[in-house]
Design a protein around this motif. Structure first.
Motif, PDB file in Angstrom:
ATOM      1  N   ILE A  70      12.393  -1.114  14.199  1.00  0.00           N
ATOM      2  CA  ILE A  70      12.814  -0.982  15.597  1.00  0.00           C
ATOM      3  C   ILE A  70      13.723   0.232  15.763  1.00  0.00           C
ATOM      4  O   ILE A  70      13.574   1.018  16.707  1.00  0.00           O
ATOM      5  N   VAL A  71      14.658   0.407  14.844  1.00  0.00           N
ATOM      6  CA  VAL A  71      15.581   1.542  14.899  1.00  0.00           C
ATOM      7  C   VAL A  71      14.819   2.867  14.836  1.00  0.00           C
ATOM      8  O   VAL A  71      15.140   3.822  15.546  1.00  0.00           O
ATOM      9  N   LYS A  72      13.795   2.932  14.002  1.00  0.00           N
ATOM     10  CA  LYS A  72      12.992   4.160  13.890  1.00  0.00           C
ATOM     11  C   LYS A  72      12.335   4.496  15.224  1.00  0.00           C
ATOM     12  O   LYS A  72      12.243   5.672  15.616  1.00  0.00           O
ATOM     13  N   ARG A  73      11.880   3.503  15.945  1.00  0.00           N
ATOM     14  CA  ARG A  73      11.247   3.734  17.247  1.00  0.00           C
ATOM     15  C   ARG A  73      12.289   4.138  18.300  1.00  0.00           C
ATOM     16  O   ARG A  73      12.015   4.964  19.181  1.00  0.00           O
ATOM     17  N   ILE A  74      13.478   3.566  18.218  1.00  0.00           N
ATOM     18  CA  ILE A  74      14.553   3.952  19.127  1.00  0.00           C
ATOM     19  C   ILE A  74      14.918   5.421  18.915  1.00  0.00           C
ATOM     20  O   ILE A  74      15.081   6.185  19.873  1.00  0.00           O
ATOM     21  N   LEU A  75      15.030   5.819  17.658  1.00  0.00           N
ATOM     22  CA  LEU A  75      15.366   7.212  17.348  1.00  0.00           C
ATOM     23  C   LEU A  75      14.260   8.165  17.801  1.00  0.00           C
ATOM     24  O   LEU A  75      14.533   9.266  18.292  1.00  0.00           O
ATOM     25  N   ALA A  76      13.008   7.741  17.650  1.00  0.00           N
ATOM     26  CA  ALA A  76      11.885   8.567  18.099  1.00  0.00           C
ATOM     27  C   ALA A  76      11.952   8.778  19.611  1.00  0.00           C
ATOM     28  O   ALA A  76      11.648   9.865  20.119  1.00  0.00           O
ATOM     29  N   GLY A  77      12.342   7.753  20.336  1.00  0.00           N
ATOM     30  CA  GLY A  77      12.469   7.874  21.782  1.00  0.00           C
ATOM     31  C   GLY A  77      13.686   8.686  22.194  1.00  0.00           C
ATOM     32  O   GLY A  77      13.683   9.349  23.233  1.00  0.00           O
ATOM     33  N   PHE A  78      14.722   8.655  21.370  1.00  0.00           N
ATOM     34  CA  PHE A  78      15.962   9.352  21.700  1.00  0.00           C
ATOM     35  C   PHE A  78      15.847  10.869  21.531  1.00  0.00           C
ATOM     36  O   PHE A  78      16.459  11.638  22.272  1.00  0.00           O
ATOM     37  N   ILE A  79      15.045  11.318  20.583  1.00  0.00           N
ATOM     38  CA  ILE A  79      14.961  12.748  20.262  1.00  0.00           C
ATOM     39  C   ILE A  79      14.593  13.614  21.482  1.00  0.00           C
ATOM     40  O   ILE A  79      15.287  14.602  21.777  1.00  0.00           O
ATOM     41  N   PRO A  80      13.512  13.295  22.231  1.00  0.00           N
ATOM     42  CA  PRO A  80      13.186  14.142  23.400  1.00  0.00           C
ATOM     43  C   PRO A  80      14.307  14.168  24.437  1.00  0.00           C
ATOM     44  O   PRO A  80      14.607  15.228  25.007  1.00  0.00           O
ATOM     45  N   THR A  81      14.930  13.024  24.666  1.00  0.00           N
ATOM     46  CA  THR A  81      16.030  12.968  25.625  1.00  0.00           C
ATOM     47  C   THR A  81      17.196  13.825  25.168  1.00  0.00           C
ATOM     48  O   THR A  81      17.815  14.534  25.964  1.00  0.00           O
ATOM     49  N   ALA A  82      17.509  13.762  23.874  1.00  0.00           N
ATOM     50  CA  ALA A  82      18.632  14.532  23.334  1.00  0.00           C
ATOM     51  C   ALA A  82      18.389  16.032  23.481  1.00  0.00           C
ATOM     52  O   ALA A  82      19.296  16.789  23.870  1.00  0.00           O
ATOM     53  N   VAL A  83      17.175  16.474  23.194  1.00  0.00           N
ATOM     54  CA  VAL A  83      16.850  17.902  23.286  1.00  0.00           C
ATOM     55  C   VAL A  83      16.972  18.387  24.730  1.00  0.00           C
ATOM     56  O   VAL A  83      17.629  19.395  25.019  1.00  0.00           O
ATOM     57  N   VAL A  84      16.361  17.646  25.650  1.00  0.00           N
ATOM     58  CA  VAL A  84      16.422  18.030  27.069  1.00  0.00           C
ATOM     59  C   VAL A  84      17.863  17.948  27.576  1.00  0.00           C
ATOM     60  O   VAL A  84      18.326  18.815  28.329  1.00  0.00           O
TER      61      VAL A  84
END
Length: 256
Positions: A70-84
């Motif tokens: 679950i944490v891996k999927r949360i981090l995957a979702g967080f990356i695009p938001t963090a970059v933008v």
């Protein structure tokens, strides 16, 4: 800003953070109605107390943060938001946050989009259920959709939930994923804002933020539970209607 203002804004934040109606938009409009002058400190207050509502997710879903998949999927979702977010932070804080017309327009347009989407969208009966059924591609696309919420009035939860539904994720699953994805997203937003504006924080301002944070946390505990019950038997059309009505009322009674 008085402590009563902090309490009222904390209540609004706790109630609206996880609903598809934009907590940031409501905080901006409420601050205007309360007569609180727009300032960098007020913007930082709005960002900081959102972490209080997000902390409610940690308390209610702490077991999910112990599951690696679950944490891996949360981090995957967080990356695009963090970059933008890193790219757009200065522009958004300078030109969009605090802009009442941007909020009103985003609320109204978002309301129409939400209603039309719910009328057209049909959830697949065979859609898989459970957070670990979300693919990394889906998680990243949901995170990209979440970045739209940098525009005040768009609603982070609306963007992530609709994004997930378009990708074929079951409604209850994407709502829970939206809750969890908010934790690193808002945690990073607060950390970045504190780093860039630490000179604004005095003893009094920190105390005021602490009150708003605490109130938002307590109210959000109940709001999350209520939303999960609601989505099991209803669509988000009422929230779409609400967005249009509140935008119209604020425009005609305050802006004009």
């Amino acid at each position: 800003m008085t402590l009563l203002d902090a309490v009222l804004l904390g209540i609004i934040e706790g109630l609206t953070e996880f609903l598809p109606i934009s907590s940031t938009g409501h905080l901006i409009l409420a601050s205007t109605l309360l007569g609180i002058p727009d300032s960098d400190l007020l913007t930082s207050f709005h960002i900081a107390i959102q972490l209080g509502a997000i902390f409610a997710v940690v308390v209610l879903y702490w077991r999910s943060f112990l599951e690696v998949e679950i944490v891996k999927r949360i981090l995957a979702g967080f990356i695009p938001t963090a970059v933008v977010g890193l790219i757009m932070y200065s522009f958004v804080k300078q030109y969009l946050l605090g802009n009442e017309m941007v909020v009103v327009a985003a609320l109204a347009i978002g309301g129409v989009v939400l209603i039309v989407f719910e009328l057209l969208h049909k959830e697949r009966e065979d859609a898989p259920e459970g957070l670990t059924t979300i693919t990394y591609r889906q998680a990243m696309l949901v995170g990209l959709a979440q970045s739209l919420a940098m525009i005040p009035g768009v609603s982070r939860s609306a963007a992530t939930i609709m994004g997930g539904l378009i990708l074929g994720i079951r409604r209850t699953t994407i709502v829970e994923f939206s809750f969890l994805l908010a934790v690193p997203t808002m945690g990073a937003a607060v950390a970045l804002d504190v780093y860039k504006n630490y000179q604004l924080f005095t003893y009094d301002s920190v105390a005021t933020i602490g009150v708003g944070f605490t109130v938002a946390f307590v109210v959000a505990l109940f709001a999350i539970t209520a939303l999960l019950r609601f989505i099991k038997k209803a669509t988000f059309i009422p929230f779409g209607i609400y967005r249009i009505v509140i935008a119209a009322l604020f425009f005609f009674l305050v802006i004009l």
